[in-house]
Design a protein around this motif. Structure first.
Motif, PDB file in Angstrom:
ATOM      1  N   SER A 406     -36.958  -0.313  -6.574  1.00  0.00           N
ATOM      2  CA  SER A 406     -36.869   0.053  -7.981  1.00  0.00           C
ATOM      3  C   SER A 406     -35.638   0.918  -8.233  1.00  0.00           C
ATOM      4  O   SER A 406     -35.250   1.741  -7.397  1.00  0.00           O
ATOM      5  N   SER A 410     -34.182  -1.519 -13.632  1.00  0.00           N
ATOM      6  CA  SER A 410     -34.086  -2.770 -12.865  1.00  0.00           C
ATOM      7  C   SER A 410     -34.957  -2.725 -11.620  1.00  0.00           C
ATOM      8  O   SER A 410     -35.404  -1.654 -11.194  1.00  0.00           O
ATOM      9  N   VAL A 411     -35.165  -3.906 -11.070  1.00  0.00           N
ATOM     10  CA  VAL A 411     -35.815  -4.065  -9.769  1.00  0.00           C
ATOM     11  C   VAL A 411     -34.970  -5.049  -8.968  1.00  0.00           C
ATOM     12  O   VAL A 411     -34.623  -6.126  -9.461  1.00  0.00           O
ATOM     13  N   THR A 412     -34.638  -4.690  -7.730  1.00  0.00           N
ATOM     14  CA  THR A 412     -33.847  -5.564  -6.871  1.00  0.00           C
ATOM     15  C   THR A 412     -34.721  -6.121  -5.758  1.00  0.00           C
ATOM     16  O   THR A 412     -35.358  -5.363  -5.021  1.00  0.00           O
ATOM     17  N   THR A 452     -31.199  -9.054  -8.581  1.00  0.00           N
ATOM     18  CA  THR A 452     -31.589  -7.901  -9.401  1.00  0.00           C
ATOM     19  C   THR A 452     -32.086  -8.365 -10.767  1.00  0.00           C
ATOM     20  O   THR A 452     -31.443  -9.189 -11.422  1.00  0.00           O
ATOM     21  N   LYS A 454     -33.257  -7.058 -14.537  1.00  0.00           N
ATOM     22  CA  LYS A 454     -33.253  -5.946 -15.480  1.00  0.00           C
ATOM     23  C   LYS A 454     -34.612  -5.863 -16.166  1.00  0.00           C
ATOM     24  O   LYS A 454     -35.188  -6.877 -16.556  1.00  0.00           O
ATOM     25  N   ALA A 455     -35.133  -4.639 -16.296  1.00  0.00           N
ATOM     26  CA  ALA A 455     -36.443  -4.441 -16.918  1.00  0.00           C
ATOM     27  C   ALA A 455     -36.522  -3.034 -17.487  1.00  0.00           C
ATOM     28  O   ALA A 455     -35.873  -2.103 -16.984  1.00  0.00           O
ATOM     29  N   ALA A 457     -37.961   0.615 -18.274  1.00  0.00           N
ATOM     30  CA  ALA A 457     -38.612   1.592 -17.398  1.00  0.00           C
ATOM     31  C   ALA A 457     -40.131   1.485 -17.514  1.00  0.00           C
ATOM     32  O   ALA A 457     -40.678   1.394 -18.617  1.00  0.00           O
ATOM     33  N   GLU A 483     -42.982  -4.825  -8.248  1.00  0.00           N
ATOM     34  CA  GLU A 483     -42.413  -3.482  -8.264  1.00  0.00           C
ATOM     35  C   GLU A 483     -42.218  -3.062  -9.715  1.00  0.00           C
ATOM     36  O   GLU A 483     -41.971  -3.904 -10.590  1.00  0.00           O
ATOM     37  N   THR A 484     -42.320  -1.773 -10.001  1.00  0.00           N
ATOM     38  CA  THR A 484     -42.146  -1.240 -11.357  1.00  0.00           C
ATOM     39  C   THR A 484     -40.736  -0.686 -11.527  1.00  0.00           C
ATOM     40  O   THR A 484     -40.258   0.089 -10.672  1.00  0.00           O
ATOM     41  N   ALA A 485     -40.084  -1.080 -12.602  1.00  0.00           N
ATOM     42  CA  ALA A 485     -38.725  -0.619 -12.860  1.00  0.00           C
ATOM     43  C   ALA A 485     -38.727   0.888 -13.140  1.00  0.00           C
ATOM     44  O   ALA A 485     -39.674   1.425 -13.741  1.00  0.00           O
TER      45      ALA A 485
END
Length: 486
Positions: A406, A410-412, A452, A454-455, A457, A483-485
């Motif tokens: 996180s 974003s989340v990668t 990656t 984008k999201a 928060a 996973e949570t951004a």
């Protein structure tokens, strides 16, 4: 079911009940002339509808159309009674069926491979006749007194297609059904039969269906989401080769396009595992494009030093526009390798040279005519080819391990796997929830193993990845990772 429900059938003498299904009971009868045991499937009177009666008639016609195949249960006759009932008279296979056997004992890898290839013969033959089984499972595989499998219960078989092609629902056996069938995206096709056959073989190895959890909730409603999104588990058996684990996972891919596209392709993979494990070769028997019974085996291999120098191996030529090969007598199985004895005296050296030239010309003709199409079984095979090393099993990519990190907005996702090859690429599905991943579009990642998303928060992001090889084969999909951004 009871003996009182068994119909009186001319020429047959009732023996005992055998079992009961959703809409029919099965009884053992003795046919009086010629004297032999037969199984009689009788429609139940309770809940009998026109659709069920039509389905029963369709089953009789379908099985009769495929009756000559050695691994499909033979139907001798079908009758409709004056009171609206109906029955099928079929070849008798003594208990237990494969579901009962898998529950009571541990089947060997060799037996599962052999049964899989033989059943794939039956399924491929049905597909070439335009028939989709749609209910392949261990309980629908009977075993003859000689140990040969017999595929039965074509009650919901059809011509395939998508759900919009039919006007009524088709019942399915959830634990062995493909996800696209369970979720109404397809009414079944050759690829869903491939899935069900692979799930059946997995079951035979383990003793339960692939997504059943011992001690857990295994209702249809609990199984369906697992079948749709959970990666195929390994069998957990130390004696099951990795190549077979990969092949079964490949054949049970969530996407129909990611599976072997035909039962014949799956059978080839099973034969490759046999060769890899140096097990006896199992023959494939299918109908060719002209409706003739033929074998569809990969070329056999011999251990070095075991070739017979007093024999010359000749295989039937099969190239475009070539004359048809001589047919075997009706009902005869064409042998995989028909070695013709050839006695050569010391004074016929020129004859031997002429034979070698003929072999060379045959190979050249095959090479010129093949183009970009997959060739038929090798037309001519010299004794030199028979000493080649056994073919390797198909090298499926390993299941990738997926990680997620996180960051702000974003989340990668990143992943890795064993045995990466230069031209491999990845197929990623991304969604805002775990349940939505299966329906997400595919994102192709050709450079690197990272992506990656984008999201906002606090918003969750879920992903699943599979690896594709240049040859068109896929790895099992990774477990879904969320996973949570930040």
């Amino acid at each position: 079911m009871s003996a009182a429900d068994a119909p009186v059938i001319p020429g047959l003498e009732f023996v005992r009940p055998l079992g009961s299904g959703g809409y029919a009971d099965v009884y053992l009868y003795e046919q009086q002339s010629p004297r032999m045991n037969v199984a009689v499937k009788v429609l139940k009177r309770q809940g009998l509808t026109a659709a069920i009666r039509r389905q029963f008639v369709d089953e009789a016609n379908t099985m009769a159309q495929l009756a000559d195949h050695p691994f499909i249960v033979q139907v001798f006759r079908s009758e409709q009674t004056a009171d609206g009932g109906a029955y099928l008279v079929m070849k008798y296979y003594p208990p237990p069926n494969l579901a009962q056997r898998a529950k009571a004992e541990r089947l060997t890898v060799e037996e599962v491979l052999r049964s899989g290839i033989q059943l794939a013969s039956a399924v491929e033959t049905a597909h070439r006749a335009g028939i989709i089984h749609r209910d392949i499972k261990p309980a629908n595989v009977l075993v003859s007194q000689y140990g040969q499998p017999g595929l039965t219960d074509f009650g919901i078989a059809g011509r395939g297609g998508h759900a919009e092609d039919v006007d009524e629902d088709v019942g399915v056996s959830v634990p062995w059904s493909a996800p696209e069938v369970l979720y109404g995206q397809s009414n079944g096709d050759s690829r869903s039969d491939v899935y069900s056959l692979a799930a059946t073989l997995w079951h035979l190895l383990v003793g339960r269906s692939p997504f059943e959890q011992p001690g857990g909730d295994n209702s249809a409603y609990a199984l369906m989401p697992r079948i749709r999104a959970t990666p195929v588990p390994t069998t957990g058996r130390a004696d099951v080769p990795v190549s077979l684990e990969r092949l079964l996972a490949h054949a049970m891919a969530k996407s129909p396009d990611a599976r072997p596209q035909t039962a014949l392709e799956l059978a080839r993979g099973l034969q490759a595992v046999e060769r890899e494990q140096r097990l006896p070769s199992t023959s494939l028997v299918v109908l060719d494009e002209l409706g003739r019974t033929t074998t569809a085996d990969a070329p056999a291999t011999r251990a070095p030093g075991t070739e017979d120098h007093d024999r010359t191996s000749v295989r039937a030529v099969s190239v475009p526009d070539a004359p048809a090969p001589v047919r075997a007598p009706s009902g005869a199985e064409v042998a995989d390798d028909e070695d013709a004895p050839a006695t050569i005296s010391g004074g016929v050296v020129l004859g031997v040279l002429a034979l070698l030239v003929a072999v060379t010309v045959g190979v050249v003709v095959w090479a010129v005519n093949r183009g970009d199409e997959e060739p038929e079984p090798v037309a001519v095979q010299s004794t030199v080819a028979r000493t080649a090393a056994p073919s390797r099993a198909v090298d499926y990519p390993e299941q990738p391990a997926l990680d997620a990190r996180s960051a702000a907005g974003s989340v990668t996702f990143s992943w890795n796997y064993v045995g990466a090859e230069k031209d491999d690429y990845s197929r990623l599905r991304v969604a805002p929830s775990e349940g939505a991943v299966a329906d997400a579009g595919i994102i192709t990642v050709r450079d690197g193993r990272k992506y990656t998303v984008k999201a906002a928060a606090g918003k969750p992001v879920c992903a699943q990845v599979e690896v594709s090889r240049k040859s068109g084969i896929y790895s099992p999909r990774s477990p879904i990772r969320c996973e949570t951004a930040g």
